[in-house]
Design a protein around this motif. Structure first.
Motif, PDB file in Angstrom:
ATOM      1  N   HIS A  95     -10.044  -0.142   9.988  1.00 32.67           N
ATOM      2  CA  HIS A  95     -10.355   1.059  10.777  1.00 32.67           C
ATOM      3  C   HIS A  95      -9.255   1.351  11.784  1.00 32.67           C
ATOM      4  O   HIS A  95      -8.835   2.505  11.933  1.00 32.67           O
ATOM      5  N   LEU A  96      -8.764   0.313  12.457  1.00 31.94           N
ATOM      6  CA  LEU A  96      -7.672   0.504  13.411  1.00 31.94           C
ATOM      7  C   LEU A  96      -6.423   1.003  12.696  1.00 31.94           C
ATOM      8  O   LEU A  96      -5.746   1.919  13.182  1.00 31.94           O
ATOM      9  N   ALA A  97      -6.115   0.413  11.542  1.00 34.39           N
ATOM     10  CA  ALA A  97      -4.938   0.843  10.790  1.00 34.39           C
ATOM     11  C   ALA A  97      -5.047   2.309  10.386  1.00 34.39           C
ATOM     12  O   ALA A  97      -4.063   3.058  10.427  1.00 34.39           O
ATOM     13  N   THR A  98      -6.259   2.737  10.011  1.00 30.86           N
ATOM     14  CA  THR A  98      -6.464   4.143   9.646  1.00 30.86           C
ATOM     15  C   THR A  98      -6.234   5.048  10.847  1.00 30.86           C
ATOM     16  O   THR A  98      -5.565   6.086  10.744  1.00 30.86           O
ATOM     17  N   GLU A  99      -6.767   4.679  11.992  1.00 34.65           N
ATOM     18  CA  GLU A  99      -6.584   5.483  13.205  1.00 34.65           C
ATOM     19  C   GLU A  99      -5.108   5.614  13.580  1.00 34.65           C
ATOM     20  O   GLU A  99      -4.669   6.667  14.056  1.00 34.65           O
ATOM     21  N   LEU A 100      -4.344   4.551  13.341  1.00 37.38           N
ATOM     22  CA  LEU A 100      -2.939   4.543  13.737  1.00 37.38           C
ATOM     23  C   LEU A 100      -2.009   4.954  12.593  1.00 37.38           C
ATOM     24  O   LEU A 100      -0.792   4.862  12.726  1.00 37.38           O
ATOM     25  N   LEU A 101      -2.594   5.420  11.490  1.00 37.93           N
ATOM     26  CA  LEU A 101      -1.824   5.895  10.339  1.00 37.93           C
ATOM     27  C   LEU A 101      -0.842   4.834   9.837  1.00 37.93           C
ATOM     28  O   LEU A 101       0.333   5.111   9.571  1.00 37.93           O
ATOM     29  N   VAL A 102      -1.342   3.615   9.682  1.00 35.28           N
ATOM     30  CA  VAL A 102      -0.541   2.525   9.127  1.00 35.28           C
ATOM     31  C   VAL A 102      -0.727   2.553   7.610  1.00 35.28           C
ATOM     32  O   VAL A 102      -1.661   1.972   7.065  1.00 35.28           O
ATOM     33  N   ALA A 103       0.176   3.225   6.919  1.00 29.90           N
ATOM     34  CA  ALA A 103       0.010   3.434   5.486  1.00 29.90           C
ATOM     35  C   ALA A 103       0.193   2.155   4.674  1.00 29.90           C
ATOM     36  O   ALA A 103      -0.197   2.108   3.506  1.00 29.90           O
ATOM     37  N   GLY A 104       0.751   1.113   5.280  1.00 26.26           N
ATOM     38  CA  GLY A 104       0.975  -0.118   4.534  1.00 26.26           C
ATOM     39  C   GLY A 104      -0.115  -1.154   4.675  1.00 26.26           C
ATOM     40  O   GLY A 104       0.010  -2.239   4.095  1.00 26.26           O
ATOM     41  N   ARG A 105      -1.193  -0.851   5.397  1.00 21.18           N
ATOM     42  CA  ARG A 105      -2.185  -1.886   5.699  1.00 21.18           C
ATOM     43  C   ARG A 105      -2.688  -2.592   4.454  1.00 21.18           C
ATOM     44  O   ARG A 105      -2.699  -3.832   4.373  1.00 21.18           O
ATOM     45  N   ALA A 106      -3.138  -1.847   3.440  1.00 21.67           N
ATOM     46  CA  ALA A 106      -3.722  -2.472   2.257  1.00 21.67           C
ATOM     47  C   ALA A 106      -2.684  -3.274   1.480  1.00 21.67           C
ATOM     48  O   ALA A 106      -2.953  -4.399   1.040  1.00 21.67           O
ATOM     49  N   ALA A 107      -1.493  -2.726   1.303  1.00 19.26           N
ATOM     50  CA  ALA A 107      -0.447  -3.436   0.568  1.00 19.26           C
ATOM     51  C   ALA A 107      -0.019  -4.697   1.311  1.00 19.26           C
ATOM     52  O   ALA A 107       0.193  -5.756   0.698  1.00 19.26           O
ATOM     53  N   PHE A 108       0.120  -4.607   2.636  1.00 17.52           N
ATOM     54  CA  PHE A 108       0.454  -5.794   3.423  1.00 17.52           C
ATOM     55  C   PHE A 108      -0.631  -6.860   3.270  1.00 17.52           C
ATOM     56  O   PHE A 108      -0.339  -8.057   3.195  1.00 17.52           O
TER      57      PHE A 108
END
Length: 231
Positions: free
Chosen positions: A179-192
């Motif tokens: 959820h935090l990654a989505t809010e901060l537009l971290v497009a690599g969260r899932a791949a990381f």
């Protein structure tokens, strides 16, 4: 067996057709080429490209998504476009050359930990010498020019992600909060997270080398190589 990984971002400007006359992405593209060259020197039997997308799935082909971002490209008889992350990864491999077999796996941006863990376990259990090409951006909320404008939390999260990539901290990458990654537009969260979980499942130790870490236009980009070792 996962023998190593290269982490690269996937901004559209890494596609040369979209870079314009003054190719501002050239330094970033060179860093990606350097990282992929290092990965290929490990002699993987297959490169598995993992990148975020709207939906999860394995892609067995598809054109590079140039037209979707304003570039000119032949229709190729209606062939569907790859997700941007996989398209950029495929292009980087093509430009680096000498790649072995390539597989393309998309992971939903907000994929739950159970889905990521299943994929990670599958990758870690495979007998081939696997090189991972992990396509992912950091936050796109790092400044007034950023696509998501400014969020002060972005700096701290990117700092922690960058430190994890730079030190081979697989455990941290596997637990970045979706959820935090989505809010901060971290497009690599899932791949990381796939990278972190797969390397953890493999039991490997990691030697990491950072080739690039910067935030042009307010988006954080990392280029890193992991070399895995087994005791």
């Amino acid at each position: 067996m996962i023998i190593g990984a290269a982490v690269c971002p996937h901004p559209p400007v890494l596609l040369r057709e979209l870079a314009g006359q003054h190719d501002t992405a050239a330094p970033l593209r060179r860093a990606c080429t350097s990282a992929l060259t290092a990965l290929l020197k490990l002699r993987p039997e297959v490169i598995v490209v993992v990148g975020g997308a709207a939906t999860s799935g394995v892609h067995h082909g598809g054109r590079i998504p140039v037209r979707e971002f304003g570039g000119a490209q032949p229709d190729r008889l209606g062939e569907p476009a790859l997700p941007l992350s996989l398209g950029v990864g495929r292009r980087l491999l093509d430009e680096t050359g000498a790649a072995p077999a390539v597989e393309l796996i998309a992971v939903e941006w907000e994929a739950a930990s159970a889905q990521i863990e299943r994929l990670a376990q599958q990758l870690a259990a495979r007998p081939e010498r696997i090189g991972l090409l992990v396509m992912g951006d950091g936050s796109a909320r790092r400044g007034s020019r950023a696509p998501g404008y400014v969020d002060e939390r972005a700096i701290e999260l990117d700092k922690r992600i960058g430190a994890a990539l730079a030190t081979g901290d697989a455990a941290f990458l596997s637990r970045v909060e979706p959820h935090l990654a989505t809010e901060l537009l971290v497009a690599g969260r899932a791949a990381f997270a796939v990278l972190g979980s797969a390397v953890t499942a493999s039991g490997a130790s990691v030697h990491a080398e950072t080739h690039y870490a910067d935030d042009p236009l307010g988006v954080m980009y990392f280029v890193v190589v992991w070399v895995c070792a087994f005791s």
